[in-house]
Design a protein around this motif. Sequence first.
Motif, PDB file in Angstrom:
ATOM      1  N   ALA A  46       0.841  -1.189   0.000  1.00 56.79           N
ATOM      2  CA  ALA A  46       0.000   0.000   0.000  1.00 56.79           C
ATOM      3  C   ALA A  46       0.880   1.243   0.000  1.00 56.79           C
ATOM      4  CB  ALA A  46      -0.912   0.008   1.215  1.00 56.79           C
ATOM      5  N   PHE A  47       0.525   2.199  -0.856  1.00 57.37           N
ATOM      6  CA  PHE A  47       1.234   3.463  -0.963  1.00 57.37           C
ATOM      7  C   PHE A  47       0.174   4.551  -1.058  1.00 57.37           C
ATOM      8  CE2 PHE A  47       2.865   6.868  -3.687  1.00 57.37           C
ATOM      9  CZ  PHE A  47       3.998   7.236  -2.993  1.00 57.37           C
ATOM     10  N   ASN A  48       0.128   5.433  -0.065  1.00 60.64           N
ATOM     11  CA  ASN A  48      -0.887   6.486  -0.048  1.00 60.64           C
ATOM     12  C   ASN A  48      -0.264   7.817   0.320  1.00 60.64           C
ATOM     13  OD1 ASN A  48      -3.318   4.862  -0.456  1.00 60.64           O
ATOM     14  ND2 ASN A  48      -2.806   3.972   1.523  1.00 60.64           N
ATOM     15  N   LEU A  49      -0.656   8.837  -0.421  1.00 61.18           N
ATOM     16  CA  LEU A  49      -0.275  10.199  -0.086  1.00 61.18           C
ATOM     17  C   LEU A  49      -1.316  10.724   0.888  1.00 61.18           C
ATOM     18  CD1 LEU A  49       1.295  12.844  -0.469  1.00 61.18           C
ATOM     19  CD2 LEU A  49      -0.106  13.267  -2.488  1.00 61.18           C
ATOM     20  N   GLN A  50      -0.903  11.054   2.097  1.00 60.45           N
ATOM     21  CA  GLN A  50      -1.835  11.520   3.122  1.00 60.45           C
ATOM     22  C   GLN A  50      -2.019  13.032   3.088  1.00 60.45           C
ATOM     23  OE1 GLN A  50      -3.522   9.403   5.151  1.00 60.45           O
ATOM     24  NE2 GLN A  50      -2.551   7.718   4.078  1.00 60.45           N
ATOM     25  N   ARG A  51      -0.924  13.766   2.865  1.00 57.76           N
ATOM     26  CA  ARG A  51      -0.998  15.230   2.943  1.00 57.76           C
ATOM     27  C   ARG A  51       0.194  15.837   2.211  1.00 57.76           C
ATOM     28  NH1 ARG A  51      -3.189  18.743   7.408  1.00 57.76           N
ATOM     29  NH2 ARG A  51      -4.328  16.821   7.690  1.00 57.76           N
ATOM     30  N   VAL A  52      -0.044  16.979   1.568  1.00 54.29           N
ATOM     31  CA  VAL A  52       1.014  17.774   0.945  1.00 54.29           C
ATOM     32  C   VAL A  52       0.967  19.146   1.600  1.00 54.29           C
ATOM     33  CG1 VAL A  52       1.824  18.868  -1.175  1.00 54.29           C
ATOM     34  CG2 VAL A  52       0.842  16.583  -1.271  1.00 54.29           C
ATOM     35  N   TYR A  53       2.124  19.655   2.007  1.00 52.62           N
ATOM     36  CA  TYR A  53       2.136  20.965   2.642  1.00 52.62           C
ATOM     37  C   TYR A  53       3.451  21.690   2.374  1.00 52.62           C
ATOM     38  CZ  TYR A  53       4.604  18.285   6.246  1.00 52.62           C
ATOM     39  OH  TYR A  53       5.475  17.462   6.905  1.00 52.62           O
ATOM     40  N   LEU A  54       3.372  23.002   2.427  1.00 47.82           N
ATOM     41  CA  LEU A  54       4.546  23.847   2.273  1.00 47.82           C
ATOM     42  C   LEU A  54       5.171  24.000   3.649  1.00 47.82           C
ATOM     43  CD1 LEU A  54       6.236  25.588   0.366  1.00 47.82           C
ATOM     44  CD2 LEU A  54       4.718  27.493   0.905  1.00 47.82           C
ATOM     45  N   LYS A  55       6.320  23.380   3.846  1.00 47.52           N
ATOM     46  CA  LYS A  55       6.959  23.355   5.159  1.00 47.52           C
ATOM     47  C   LYS A  55       7.720  24.650   5.446  1.00 47.52           C
ATOM     48  CE  LYS A  55       9.458  20.178   8.122  1.00 47.52           C
ATOM     49  NZ  LYS A  55       9.807  18.778   8.262  1.00 47.52           N
ATOM     50  N   ASP A  56       8.327  25.221   4.413  1.00 45.58           N
ATOM     51  CA  ASP A  56       9.105  26.435   4.608  1.00 45.58           C
ATOM     52  C   ASP A  56       9.206  27.169   3.280  1.00 45.58           C
ATOM     53  OD1 ASP A  56      10.842  28.300   5.884  1.00 45.58           O
ATOM     54  OD2 ASP A  56      12.593  27.225   5.121  1.00 45.58           O
ATOM     55  N   LEU A  57       9.130  28.508   3.339  1.00 46.81           N
ATOM     56  CA  LEU A  57       9.325  29.321   2.146  1.00 46.81           C
ATOM     57  C   LEU A  57       9.828  30.681   2.587  1.00 46.81           C
ATOM     58  CD1 LEU A  57       9.019  29.576  -0.956  1.00 46.81           C
ATOM     59  CD2 LEU A  57       6.761  30.534  -0.529  1.00 46.81           C
ATOM     60  N   SER A  58      10.937  31.102   1.999  1.00 51.86           N
ATOM     61  CA  SER A  58      11.433  32.444   2.294  1.00 51.86           C
ATOM     62  C   SER A  58      11.939  33.080   1.011  1.00 51.86           C
ATOM     63  CB  SER A  58      12.544  32.405   3.344  1.00 51.86           C
ATOM     64  OG  SER A  58      13.706  31.812   2.813  1.00 51.86           O
ATOM     65  N   LEU A  59      11.768  34.391   0.948  1.00 48.04           N
ATOM     66  CA  LEU A  59      12.234  35.181  -0.183  1.00 48.04           C
ATOM     67  C   LEU A  59      12.973  36.383   0.391  1.00 48.04           C
ATOM     68  CD1 LEU A  59      11.837  35.902  -3.384  1.00 48.04           C
ATOM     69  CD2 LEU A  59      10.319  37.612  -2.409  1.00 48.04           C
ATOM     70  N   GLU A  60      14.203  36.560  -0.051  1.00 48.99           N
ATOM     71  CA  GLU A  60      15.006  37.697   0.400  1.00 48.99           C
ATOM     72  C   GLU A  60      15.448  38.491  -0.823  1.00 48.99           C
ATOM     73  OE1 GLU A  60      18.294  36.407   2.834  1.00 48.99           O
ATOM     74  OE2 GLU A  60      17.074  34.784   3.670  1.00 48.99           O
ATOM     75  N   MET A  61      15.386  39.799  -0.694  1.00 44.75           N
ATOM     76  CA  MET A  61      15.870  40.712  -1.736  1.00 44.75           C
ATOM     77  C   MET A  61      16.813  41.713  -1.060  1.00 44.75           C
ATOM     78  SD  MET A  61      12.353  41.174  -3.898  1.00 44.75           S
ATOM     79  CE  MET A  61      13.100  42.173  -5.150  1.00 44.75           C
ATOM     80  N   PRO A  62      18.021  41.276  -0.705  1.00 46.66           N
ATOM     81  CA  PRO A  62      18.898  42.096   0.132  1.00 46.66           C
ATOM     82  C   PRO A  62      19.396  43.386  -0.516  1.00 46.66           C
ATOM     83  CG  PRO A  62      20.067  40.173  -0.665  1.00 46.66           C
ATOM     84  CD  PRO A  62      18.625  40.004  -1.060  1.00 46.66           C
ATOM     85  N   ASN A  63      19.409  43.451  -1.826  1.00 48.65           N
ATOM     86  CA  ASN A  63      19.950  44.639  -2.496  1.00 48.65           C
ATOM     87  C   ASN A  63      18.876  45.510  -3.144  1.00 48.65           C
ATOM     88  OD1 ASN A  63      22.842  44.279  -2.024  1.00 48.65           O
ATOM     89  ND2 ASN A  63      22.533  42.399  -3.172  1.00 48.65           N
ATOM     90  N   ALA A  64      17.628  45.281  -2.793  1.00 51.55           N
ATOM     91  CA  ALA A  64      16.547  46.113  -3.328  1.00 51.55           C
ATOM     92  C   ALA A  64      16.545  47.429  -2.565  1.00 51.55           C
ATOM     93  CB  ALA A  64      15.214  45.399  -3.158  1.00 51.55           C
ATOM     94  N   PRO A  65      16.213  48.495  -3.162  1.00 48.52           N
ATOM     95  CA  PRO A  65      15.725  48.689  -4.521  1.00 48.52           C
ATOM     96  C   PRO A  65      16.827  48.985  -5.541  1.00 48.52           C
ATOM     97  CG  PRO A  65      15.439  50.733  -3.336  1.00 48.52           C
ATOM     98  CD  PRO A  65      16.039  49.735  -2.375  1.00 48.52           C
ATOM     99  N   HIS A  66      18.071  49.179  -5.085  1.00 47.11           N
ATOM    100  CA  HIS A  66      19.158  49.585  -5.986  1.00 47.11           C
ATOM    101  C   HIS A  66      19.425  48.554  -7.082  1.00 47.11           C
ATOM    102  CE1 HIS A  66      19.350  52.242  -2.670  1.00 47.11           C
ATOM    103  NE2 HIS A  66      20.462  52.845  -3.029  1.00 47.11           N
ATOM    104  N   ILE A  67      19.196  47.293  -6.776  1.00 43.92           N
ATOM    105  CA  ILE A  67      19.476  46.235  -7.752  1.00 43.92           C
ATOM    106  C   ILE A  67      18.581  46.354  -8.987  1.00 43.92           C
ATOM    107  CG2 ILE A  67      17.902  44.500  -6.788  1.00 43.92           C
ATOM    108  CD1 ILE A  67      21.422  43.657  -7.936  1.00 43.92           C
ATOM    109  N   PHE A  68      17.419  47.010  -8.836  1.00 43.33           N
ATOM    110  CA  PHE A  68      16.487  47.157  -9.961  1.00 43.33           C
ATOM    111  C   PHE A  68      17.038  48.102 -11.033  1.00 43.33           C
ATOM    112  CE2 PHE A  68      13.286  46.358  -6.440  1.00 43.33           C
ATOM    113  CZ  PHE A  68      13.177  45.010  -6.731  1.00 43.33           C
ATOM    114  N   LEU A  69      18.044  48.885 -10.695  1.00 46.60           N
ATOM    115  CA  LEU A  69      18.632  49.820 -11.654  1.00 46.60           C
ATOM    116  C   LEU A  69      19.676  49.165 -12.547  1.00 46.60           C
ATOM    117  CD1 LEU A  69      19.049  52.865  -9.237  1.00 46.60           C
ATOM    118  CD2 LEU A  69      17.175  52.400 -10.853  1.00 46.60           C
ATOM    119  N   GLU A  70      20.097  47.951 -12.207  1.00 47.01           N
ATOM    120  CA  GLU A  70      21.084  47.226 -13.010  1.00 47.01           C
ATOM    121  C   GLU A  70      20.497  46.890 -14.381  1.00 47.01           C
ATOM    122  OE1 GLU A  70      24.224  46.620 -12.258  1.00 47.01           O
ATOM    123  OE2 GLU A  70      24.142  47.342 -10.188  1.00 47.01           O
ATOM    124  N   GLN A  71      21.343  46.947 -15.394  1.00 44.91           N
ATOM    125  CA  GLN A  71      20.892  46.708 -16.762  1.00 44.91           C
ATOM    126  C   GLN A  71      21.153  45.281 -17.239  1.00 44.91           C
ATOM    127  OE1 GLN A  71      19.156  49.044 -18.544  1.00 44.91           O
ATOM    128  NE2 GLN A  71      19.203  50.136 -16.593  1.00 44.91           N
TER     129      GLN A  71
END
Length: 175
Positions: free
Chosen positions: A17-42
Amino acid sequence: MADQDQNTQQAGSEGPAFNLQRVYLKDLSLEMPNAPHIFLEQEGPAVEVSINVGGQRLADTVFESTVTVTVTTRVNDKVLYLVEGTQAGIFELSNIPPEQMDPILGIVCPTMLYPYLRANVADAITRSSLPALHLTEVNFQALYEQRLAEMAQQQEGKVNGADSGIILPPGATRQ
């Protein structure tokens, strides 16, 4: 006839027997350490992606499987954004031959979880006002085989008990 049906039901309950009981997002992080200056890069960004698979036994027949991704996007050696996410699932595996447990937990489970992780990462990046990054498909079988080959090399050099990160049932050995 009733005895035959009852025997069939009992035999069926003892099968794998093989059953998927639950799917969940355990961890999520987003970092933008150089914003907003990085947006000026070409220049266009360079993207690095790292994927790892893990898992643990929660109960006798219940396992957690995880897929973790780290996406680092740089422009001129400055970090535009860093996304780290872990998608997890709880799976029930019973009456599975021991030699099949590690491949199921290292290939099948991550393959089922990865589309959820891809969607969550793309959504997080889009919500940052940046264009979405869609992670490419991953061949978890090739990743699993690569990990086994690396383990074999480590064991040849030194018998140190290296682990693939996948949880084997008691008494099972890696092939």
